[in-house]
Scaffold this motif. Sequence first.
Motif, short mmCIF file in Angstrom:
data_model
loop_
_atom_site.label_atom_id
_atom_site.label_comp_id
_atom_site.label_asym_id
_atom_site.label_seq_id
_atom_site.Cartn_x
_atom_site.Cartn_y
_atom_site.Cartn_z
N LEU A 58 0.94 -1.23 0.14
CA LEU A 58 -0.13 0.05 0.11
C LEU A 58 0.91 1.22 -0.01
O LEU A 58 0.44 2.31 -0.69
CB LEU A 58 -0.69 -0.10 1.11
N THR A 107 0.88 -3.31 -4.72
CA THR A 107 0.06 -4.02 -4.41
C THR A 107 0.21 -5.35 -5.52
O THR A 107 0.38 -5.25 -6.43
CB THR A 107 -1.40 -3.68 -4.33
N PHE A 141 -5.05 -9.55 3.16
CA PHE A 141 -4.84 -9.09 4.17
C PHE A 141 -6.41 -8.92 5.23
O PHE A 141 -7.39 -8.72 4.59
CB PHE A 141 -4.20 -7.56 4.42
N LEU A 198 -14.22 -5.34 7.45
CA LEU A 198 -14.33 -4.51 6.26
C LEU A 198 -15.37 -5.07 5.35
O LEU A 198 -14.84 -5.13 4.22
CB LEU A 198 -13.06 -4.45 5.76
N TRP A 212 -23.37 -2.98 1.77
CA TRP A 212 -24.34 -3.09 0.80
C TRP A 212 -24.40 -4.52 0.10
O TRP A 212 -25.21 -4.62 -0.82
CB TRP A 212 -24.42 -1.90 -0.02
N PHE A 223 -15.95 -10.23 -3.87
CA PHE A 223 -15.23 -9.01 -3.91
C PHE A 223 -13.89 -9.16 -4.49
O PHE A 223 -13.48 -8.60 -5.35
CB PHE A 223 -15.49 -8.23 -2.59
N ASP A 257 -14.47 5.19 4.21
CA ASP A 257 -13.49 4.41 5.14
C ASP A 257 -12.38 4.08 4.39
O ASP A 257 -12.14 3.44 3.44
CB ASP A 257 -14.06 2.89 5.88
N ASP A 265 -9.67 2.09 5.11
CA ASP A 265 -9.43 0.81 5.19
C ASP A 265 -10.16 0.18 3.90
O ASP A 265 -9.64 -0.94 3.36
CB ASP A 265 -9.65 0.33 6.52
N LEU A 266 -11.57 0.38 3.66
CA LEU A 266 -11.98 -0.08 2.82
C LEU A 266 -11.34 0.27 1.23
O LEU A 266 -11.29 -0.65 0.53
CB LEU A 266 -13.56 0.38 2.46
N ASN A 278 -8.39 0.84 0.98
CA ASN A 278 -6.98 0.12 0.76
C ASN A 278 -7.25 -1.19 0.66
O ASN A 278 -6.52 -2.07 -0.25
CB ASN A 278 -6.06 0.09 2.19
N LEU A 279 -8.30 -1.70 1.10
CA LEU A 279 -8.68 -3.40 0.78
C LEU A 279 -8.96 -3.35 -0.72
O LEU A 279 -8.32 -4.64 -1.29
CB LEU A 279 -10.22 -3.77 1.51
N ALA A 280 -9.65 -2.46 -1.15
CA ALA A 280 -9.94 -2.61 -2.84
C ALA A 280 -8.43 -2.53 -3.65
O ALA A 280 -8.33 -3.07 -4.61
CB ALA A 280 -10.71 -1.55 -3.00
N ARG A 281 -7.76 -1.73 -2.88
CA ARG A 281 -6.37 -1.67 -3.68
C ARG A 281 -5.24 -2.64 -3.48
O ARG A 281 -4.82 -3.12 -4.51
CB ARG A 281 -5.51 -0.15 -3.00
N VAL A 282 -5.24 -3.28 -2.52
CA VAL A 282 -4.83 -4.47 -2.35
C VAL A 282 -5.30 -5.50 -3.28
O VAL A 282 -4.71 -6.65 -3.75
CB VAL A 282 -4.94 -5.07 -0.96
N LYS A 308 -17.14 0.76 -6.56
CA LYS A 308 -17.55 -0.25 -5.67
C LYS A 308 -17.56 0.07 -4.44
O LYS A 308 -17.83 -0.55 -3.39
CB LYS A 308 -16.76 -1.45 -6.21
N ILE A 309 -16.71 1.16 -4.11
CA ILE A 309 -16.61 1.43 -2.38
C ILE A 309 -17.20 2.89 -2.32
O ILE A 309 -18.09 2.96 -1.69
CB ILE A 309 -15.05 1.57 -2.44
N SER A 339 -20.79 3.92 -0.45
CA SER A 339 -20.44 4.67 0.86
C SER A 339 -21.16 5.72 1.03
O SER A 339 -21.85 6.03 2.20
CB SER A 339 -19.02 4.61 1.08
#
Lengths: 259, 291
Positions: free
Chosen positions: A59, A77, A83, A89, A93, A102, B184, B186-187, B189-193, B204-205, B209
């Motif tokens: 990241l 990434t 992670f 997380l 929706w 996802f 958020d 972290d959401l 970042n999750l998508a980026r990971v 999508k985020i 949101s």
Amino acid sequence: MTSSLELRNITKVFTDRNTGNSVTAVEDMSFSVGAGELVAVVGPSGCGKSTILNMVSGLYGTSSGQVLINGDEVTGTRPEVGFMLQKDLLLPWRNIVKNVEFGLEERKFSRAERRERAMQELERMKLAEFAEHYPHQLSGGMRQRAALARTLVIEPDIILLDEPFSALDAQTKLVLQRHFARTIAEAGVTCVLITHDLNEAVIMADRVVVMSGRPGTVVDEFAIELGNRRDPLARSMEAQTGVYVKRLFDTLHLENEAA
Amino acid sequence: MADTSASLKNGAPEISSGAPVHKGSKMANPFKKLTAGSGSRTEILAMIGVGLVFLSIWEFLPPLLDVPRYIIPTFSNCLEEFGRMMQRENLMGHFMSTLISALVGFALGGLLGAASGYLLGLSSLWERVLSPYILALQIAPKVAFAPLFIMWFGYNAIPKLLVTVLIVFFPILVNVLQSMKTVDRDLVNLARVYSMNRLTIFRKIEVPSSLPNLFAGLRIGATLAVIGVTVGELVGGNTGLGFLISYGEGQANTAMVFNAIFLLTVIGIALYFAVAAVEKRVLHYLVREDH
């Protein structure tokens, strides 16, 4: 296939946005995780544990030093890294199965294939009957299991867990630790578990890395020779566990802090 | 590499801070009493009772006190006038004109407001550059622009539509922008990971949101739309309920004014509940605390 992970002399400096001062989060830190190994990282709060995780997941980059996965330097990434945080997380929706899907959406799978893989993973987590539920309808422990399903469904080589159990009540925590330990061992993935729970570190890991306060660096590192990593509950009953926890306790100078 | 998260995260001055118009999601639901609390039978009876008491006071008290009908027309006066307006004054035509203007103005204002909110939310640079101007425009009383629009566009449907668009635009813009800034991390970042690109993360985020805030803005916009149209029609025009108000005023026909106000309220309530109904369907996954 599983991967090894190596952090080589990592330093990370942030610039404080408000004051403009530089803050060193992690300094000259090195440790490695062998293929299929589970290493726990413990340390006082604010020691840059989460910073490590963000650098390993790509990241953000390091200020100096390298993160190597199978000997290749991490520059962004990458799909083989999963992670998971203290927060589940899950997207509120989306229902559970769509949440699990996802992570697969950027892969070249057909819709049906995605669904099939997600359902398989949910079955493994004993959540198949909740596939159509929304996150808010599930308990904290179930949500964390769903998050693990989402993490594992992409078949990662390395998973990074950042205090995944810390928001759960004591009982759920025990059950989930055992569940995670088994699932991770079966999947055979390399795993970094960041935690502030010393007992958790000892009963779940093959090896523990202890970090100092900010700027974080490795102050101790030792193997946990208890065997049977699949069953943290059984491990917690062993006398040797207490010895390991005591060692962590002493290394972190927790006695002094309490005084 | 940290660019996307960093640029969105920084502490740019908040457009909404100190602004007079509504903090969106936190705003109290003005119709809460009507929608919730419909629990017990006695409550409903009490509700109807209050209405009946009010109507009878309205009907009988003014004549008793010798208040003339051009000051306070009674309930039956208003009903009578309502019938006359239906036959002689093309009330349906005026009603439809106002309704359609409110709907079109609301839709356009909502669309533009949401689009601007998302665009500004994507670019923190532009948000910082434009925020003082947006703040100024947001504070400026939008209804005061109505005479200006009439000077520019003449006595037709455009001025009232413009006032409506303008008045609806800002609360929606501000709400959407606010939500884009509080997504958020972290959401994301999750998508980026998961190797998602900027556009996918937006789709999508960030958009999902932002929906609760968008709907909060739309609910505010729905009630404001009626105000916009009314002012536009009051200031200049020869159609719509707002026009009937100033027409009735000129003739000292107070019952006509009462009826027009009543119908405007009906339009406002209908719009509000339409938005609330759509919101309930779209945001079904949120746990509701109001019951």
